[in-house]
Design an enzyme around this catalytic site. Structure first.
Site, mmCIF file in Angstrom:
data_model
loop_
_atom_site.group_PDB
_atom_site.id
_atom_site.type_symbol
_atom_site.label_atom_id
_atom_site.label_comp_id
_atom_site.label_asym_id
_atom_site.label_seq_id
_atom_site.Cartn_x
_atom_site.Cartn_y
_atom_site.Cartn_z
ATOM 1 C CE1 TYR A 14 6.767 -3.857 7.470
ATOM 2 C CE2 TYR A 14 6.064 -1.626 6.984
ATOM 3 C CZ TYR A 14 6.106 -2.961 6.657
ATOM 4 O OH TYR A 14 5.477 -3.396 5.520
ATOM 5 C CE1 TYR A 21 14.894 -0.700 6.652
ATOM 6 C CE2 TYR A 21 13.423 0.012 8.396
ATOM 7 C CZ TYR A 21 13.902 -0.973 7.567
ATOM 8 O OH TYR A 21 13.383 -2.238 7.651
ATOM 9 C CB CYS A 35 25.949 -1.223 24.934
ATOM 10 S SG CYS A 35 25.498 -1.048 26.656
ATOM 11 C CD GLU A 36 24.922 -2.074 18.434
ATOM 12 O OE1 GLU A 36 25.381 -1.451 17.448
ATOM 13 O OE2 GLU A 36 24.740 -3.287 18.451
ATOM 14 C CD GLU A 62 0.676 -8.469 -1.831
ATOM 15 O OE1 GLU A 62 1.800 -8.051 -1.464
ATOM 16 O OE2 GLU A 62 0.537 -9.319 -2.715
ATOM 17 N N PRO A 63 -1.757 -3.856 1.557
ATOM 18 C CG PRO A 63 -3.612 -2.558 2.183
ATOM 19 C CD PRO A 63 -3.225 -3.818 1.464
ATOM 20 N N GLY A 64 0.270 -2.649 4.242
ATOM 21 C CA GLY A 64 0.713 -2.912 5.608
ATOM 22 C C GLY A 64 0.817 -1.609 6.372
ATOM 23 N NE ARG A 65 5.852 2.247 5.227
ATOM 24 C CZ ARG A 65 7.075 1.927 5.662
ATOM 25 N NH1 ARG A 65 7.492 2.353 6.821
ATOM 26 N NH2 ARG A 65 7.883 1.191 4.921
ATOM 27 N N GLY A 84 0.811 -1.218 0.000
ATOM 28 C CA GLY A 84 0.000 0.000 0.000
ATOM 29 C C GLY A 84 0.842 1.264 0.000
HETATM 30 N N1 LLP Z 1 3.583 -7.038 0.035
HETATM 31 C C1 LLP Z 1 4.855 -7.464 0.002
HETATM 32 C C2 LLP Z 1 5.209 -8.596 -0.848
HETATM 33 C C3 LLP Z 1 5.844 -6.795 0.752
HETATM 34 O O1 LLP Z 1 7.109 -7.205 0.693
HETATM 35 C C4 LLP Z 1 5.476 -5.700 1.579
HETATM 36 C C5 LLP Z 1 6.484 -4.992 2.376
HETATM 37 C C6 LLP Z 1 4.124 -5.312 1.609
HETATM 38 C C7 LLP Z 1 3.209 -5.998 0.831
HETATM 39 C C8 LLP Z 1 3.631 -4.188 2.461
HETATM 40 O O2 LLP Z 1 4.119 -2.953 2.049
HETATM 41 P P1 LLP Z 1 3.568 -1.599 2.749
HETATM 42 O O3 LLP Z 1 2.094 -1.460 2.448
HETATM 43 O O4 LLP Z 1 3.792 -1.741 4.210
HETATM 44 O O5 LLP Z 1 4.369 -0.523 2.131
HETATM 45 N N2 LLP Z 1 10.652 -2.571 7.518
HETATM 46 C C9 LLP Z 1 10.532 -1.543 6.516
HETATM 47 C C10 LLP Z 1 9.475 -1.872 5.481
HETATM 48 C C11 LLP Z 1 9.714 -3.181 4.757
HETATM 49 C C12 LLP Z 1 8.625 -3.495 3.760
HETATM 50 C C13 LLP Z 1 8.795 -4.848 3.198
HETATM 51 N N3 LLP Z 1 7.721 -5.290 2.355
HETATM 52 C C14 LLP Z 1 10.263 -0.213 7.213
HETATM 53 O O6 LLP Z 1 10.177 -0.183 8.433
HETATM 54 O O7 LLP Z 1 10.172 0.827 6.561
#
Ligand code: LLP
Length: 425
Positions: free
Chosen positions: A381, A327, A353-354, A284-287, A247
Site C-alpha cells: 500500500y 491513516y 506543499c501540505e 486473499e492476503p495482500g499486506r 490476510g
Molecule cells: N480482499 C479484499 C476484498 C480487500 O478489500 C482487501 C483489502 C484484501 C483482500 C487484502 O487485505 P490485506 O491482506 O492486505 O489485509 N490502504 C490500506 C489498506 C486497505 C485494504 C483494503 N482491502 C492501508 O494502507 O492500510
C-alpha cells in the site's frame, strides 16, 4: 563483521554497519539508482507466502494474492510463479495479471462498483469467480453474462458484522460499511442468484478488514459464515468454495499478529469440527505477503531546526508513502548506515506543499544532510497508492534476489508524467 537482524523485517539486516536486503547493500542501490527508491526482498515475499502454504498443507486451498497491496508487474510475477491466484478489484488489475503471466482462471474479482465493461472483460478472460457485493450487481452481472452467452461464476460477499479491531478506514465487515451483503439478507440474495439465468453460484466470501493482528475476528467471522453455508445448502444451493477474505496484519510498530500457519491451524480445527474442512478454501492476503518485504530509501535533503519542532526534510513524500497522511500510520525510519549517539528528535517530512506531508513524527535520529534513510514496512500500500501530486514522478523499484538487484520499475520521467495531456488551440 558483526551482523544484526532487524526483528520483524526478515531478510533485512545490518552487516559491518551497513543495512542490507538479502545480499545487497542498500547504500550501493541508493547510489546506483537514486532516491526515493523502493527495494523489495523476493525471499521475504516467498517466506511470507510459505507460512500460508504451510498452514494449508494437505488441504484443497487457493491463495489469491490481493494485488492492490502491490501491483508492480515483477511482484505479481513472483506470486504467479509460486502458484498463487489473484484477488482483483478492477479491469486494470486484470490487465496487470495478464501482463505478468498470471493464470486468469485463478482470478477472483472483488469490489462494490464493477462496471459492465469490467464484467465483460473478466468473463471473456474466464476468471474463477466474481465476489458480488450487492443485489443490484447480481442482476447486472447476470444480464452481462447472458449477453455473452455465458454463466458468470459467483460468490456473494457476506458482511458478517464482526469488528476486526483495526483502523476505521480499513475495517470493512461492520454494518455501517459499504461492502458486502448483510448477513441476515444473504440467504435471500443466494436464492435470487440461483434463479438468475446468467449466474452459477460457486462460493461464499467475506472480508472483515485489514491490518488484523488477532485470530479472534477471523474465528468469529468463520462461525457466522459457516452458519450461512449450512442454511444456503439446506435451501438446495451447493457452495463449492469458502473464501475468508484478506490476510493478517504485519508488524509496523511492535504489532504481533499470529503467524499465518498458526491462524490456519485454529481455523482448520473449527472447519473440521463443523464438517467443512474438505471444501475448496480460499484466502486473499495482500499486506502480509509484501508489507515487510519492502523498504523505501530516501535522502535527507535538509535539517531544519525550529522553535517547537526540528524537521528532517527528505526526498520521499506523501505521494510516495501515503499511509501516514491517510491513516496516521506508523513506519519505522532508520539510517541505513549504523550511527552511534542519539542525535535530535525530528518530524520527518517530505517536500510536498501540505502540512499533512509527514512520514514520521518525533523520531530520534542521528542524521545529517546527504544521509540515506530507510522507511520500513513499505512493500504494501505504498507504490500501489502512490500519486503524481506536485508533479512528482513515481519512484523506481528494485527487486533483490540474493546478490542480484533487478530494476523492476524505472523512475518516472517528466515526459511520462505529461503523456496524454493536450494543450488547447
Ligand atoms: N480482499 C479484499 C476484498 C480487500 O478489500 C482487501 C483489502 C484484501 C483482500 C487484502 O487485505 P490485506 O491482506 O492486505 O489485509 N490502504 C490500506 C489498506 C486497505 C485494504 C483494503 N482491502 C492501508 O494502507 O492500510
Amino acid at each position: 563483521m558483526n551482523t544484526s537482524d532487524l526483528p520483524g523485517f526478515p531478510h533485512f539486516h545490518f552487516q559491518g554497519g551497513q543495512m542490507y536486503a538479502e545480499g545487497c547493500a542498500l547504500e550501493d542501490l541508493a547510489q546506483a539508482h537514486g532516491t526515493p527508491l523502493f527495494v523489495y526482498s523476493k525471499a521475504s515475499m516467498l517466506a511470507a507466502l510459505g507460512a500460508y502454504q504451510k498452514g494449508f498443507a494437505g488441504r484443497n486451498a487457493r491463495i489469491c494474492y490481493a494485488m492492490k497491496a502491490n501491483s508492480s508487474l515483477a511482484v505479481l510475477q513472483v506470486f504467479a510463479k509460486a502458484g498463487c491466484g489473484f484477488d482483483i478489484v478492477s479491469g486494470g488489475e486484470l490487465d496487470r495479471v495478464a501482463a505478468a503471466g498470471g493464470d486468469l482462471s485463478k482470478v477472483i474479482f472483488s469490489g462494490v462498483g464493477k462496471t459492465r465493461a469490467e464484467m465483460q472483460k473478466a468473463l471473456a478472460a474466464g476468471i474463477a469467480c466474481f465476489n458480488v457485493e450487492s443485489d443490484a450487481e447480481l442482476e447486472v452481472l447476470s444480464s452481462v453474462a447472458q449477453g455473452l452467452g455465458k454463466r458468470a461464476p459467483v460468490s456473494i460477499r457476506v458482511n458478517p458484522n464482526v469488528d476486526a479491531k483495526t483502523h476505521p478506514y480499513i475495517s470493512t465487515g461492520l454494518k455501517g460499511n459499504k461492502f458486502g451483503v448483510a448477513h441476515e439478507n444473504a440467504l435471500k440474495t443466494y436464492q435470487r442468484a440461483a434463479q438468475l439465468p446468467g449466474l452459477r453460484v460457486v462460493g461464499i466470501d467475506c472480508h472483515i478488514g485489514s491490518q488484523i493482528t488477532q485470530a479472534t475476528p477471523y474465528l468469529d467471522a468463520m462461525d457466522r459464515i459457516l452458519d450461512l453455508v449450512h442454511d444456503i445448502e439446506a435451501a438446495g444451493i451447493p457452495i463449492e468454495h469458502i473464501d475468508f477474505g484478506g490476510g493478517l496484519g504485519i508488524n509496523y510498530q511492535g504489532d504481533t499478529p499470529p503467524p499465518a500457519d498458526d491462524l490456519w491451524a485454529q481455523l482448520l480445527r473449527k472447519l473440521d469440527a463443523r464438517g467443512y474442512g474438505k471444501r475448496l478454501l480460499m484466502i486473499e492476503p495482500g499486506r502480509s505477503l509484501v508489507g515487510n518485504a519492502g523498504v523505501c530509501l530516501t535522502e535527507v535533503l535538509y535539517l531544519k531546526p525550529g522553535e517547537q519542532k526540528n524537521f528532517c526534510i527528505i526526498d520521499a513524500a506523501m505521494n510516495d508513502l501515503p499511509r501516514p497522511a491517510m491513516y496516521e500510520a506508523f513506519h519505522h525510519i532508520t539510517p541505513i548506515t549504523e550511527t552511534t549517539g542519539s542525535g535530535l528528535t525530528y518530524d520527518v517530512v517530505g517536500p510536498v506543499c501540505e502540512s499533512g506531508d509527514w512520514i514520521g513524527r518525533d523520531r530520534a535520529l542521528n542524521v545529517k544532510a546527504g544521509d540515506t534513510l530507510a522507511v520500513l514496512s513499505a512493500g504494501a500500500y505504498c507504490m500501489s497508492m502512490s500519486s503524481n501530486y506536485n508533479s512528482r514522478g513515481r519512484a523506481a523499484e528494485i527487486l533483490v534476489d540474493g546478490n542480484a538487484a533487478h530494476v523492476i520499475r524505472h523512475r518516472e520521467n517528466p515526459a511520462q508524467l505529461m503523456a496524454g495531456e493536450v494543450l488547447v488551440g
